[in-house]
Motif scaffolding. Sequence first.
Motif, short mmCIF file in Angstrom:
data_model
loop_
_atom_site.label_atom_id
_atom_site.label_comp_id
_atom_site.label_asym_id
_atom_site.label_seq_id
_atom_site.Cartn_x
_atom_site.Cartn_y
_atom_site.Cartn_z
N ARG A 252 -72.00 69.08 0.92
CA ARG A 252 -73.05 68.80 -0.05
C ARG A 252 -73.95 67.63 0.35
O ARG A 252 -74.98 67.41 -0.23
CB ARG A 252 -72.49 68.61 -1.45
CG ARG A 252 -71.55 67.46 -1.61
CD ARG A 252 -70.84 67.53 -2.96
NE ARG A 252 -69.82 66.50 -3.08
CZ ARG A 252 -68.59 66.59 -2.62
NH1 ARG A 252 -68.19 67.68 -1.99
NH2 ARG A 252 -67.74 65.60 -2.77
N HIS A 253 -73.58 66.90 1.37
CA HIS A 253 -74.41 65.80 1.89
C HIS A 253 -75.49 66.31 2.85
O HIS A 253 -76.36 65.56 3.23
CB HIS A 253 -73.53 64.77 2.60
CG HIS A 253 -72.83 65.34 3.79
ND1 HIS A 253 -71.71 66.13 3.66
CD2 HIS A 253 -73.12 65.28 5.11
CE1 HIS A 253 -71.33 66.52 4.86
NE2 HIS A 253 -72.17 66.03 5.76
N ARG B 164 -78.43 70.30 -0.11
CA ARG B 164 -79.24 69.60 -1.11
C ARG B 164 -80.54 70.36 -1.43
O ARG B 164 -80.92 70.46 -2.59
CB ARG B 164 -79.55 68.18 -0.65
CG ARG B 164 -78.31 67.31 -0.68
CD ARG B 164 -78.59 65.92 -0.19
NE ARG B 164 -77.38 65.11 -0.29
CZ ARG B 164 -77.32 63.86 0.06
NH1 ARG B 164 -78.39 63.25 0.53
NH2 ARG B 164 -76.19 63.19 -0.05
#
Length: 164
Positions: A81-82, A87
Amino acid sequence: MVSIRIVHLIYTFAVGLFAGLLYTFEQGVIPTLATLNATEYAHIEQGLIRALDAFPTGVIVVANLAMWLPLYPLIRLWSQRHTTYWRLTALGWALFFFGVGVFTIVLNVPINNAVLAWDQAAPPADWAQVREAWNQLNAIRTPINYVSFGLLIWAAFGEGEASG
């Protein structure tokens, strides 16, 4: 992952189709409807609503693909998710889901249902205000859809497992 790339392609295409539909309304349909009198507007608008809702693989299926398929990579790639991919996909999905999907269901569809109940020969006195309210709502969700589409295209080029 190949499955994520394929799913990304499908939902991005669906968001793009919806963006194209909204673009067509903004650029052609709405200006044309603005030239009609009350009875003409009621007749044509009811026909448009019925036509768009009737085709089983049309707007409803495309909108559902765009609203639900992005959850597949978002869930599968939660540990990433980084990444730019995750994103941008999350933001593109949220904009489409809430800014177009929920917005349409909660605000535009009730107006469509009210228009469908009109007597074509004698539309209500406030028919022009109803038309304007729908047009204003459409003017909000259309650019939101464009941004969502752009983000999903951009995500396809982002870092992460889906693009690597």
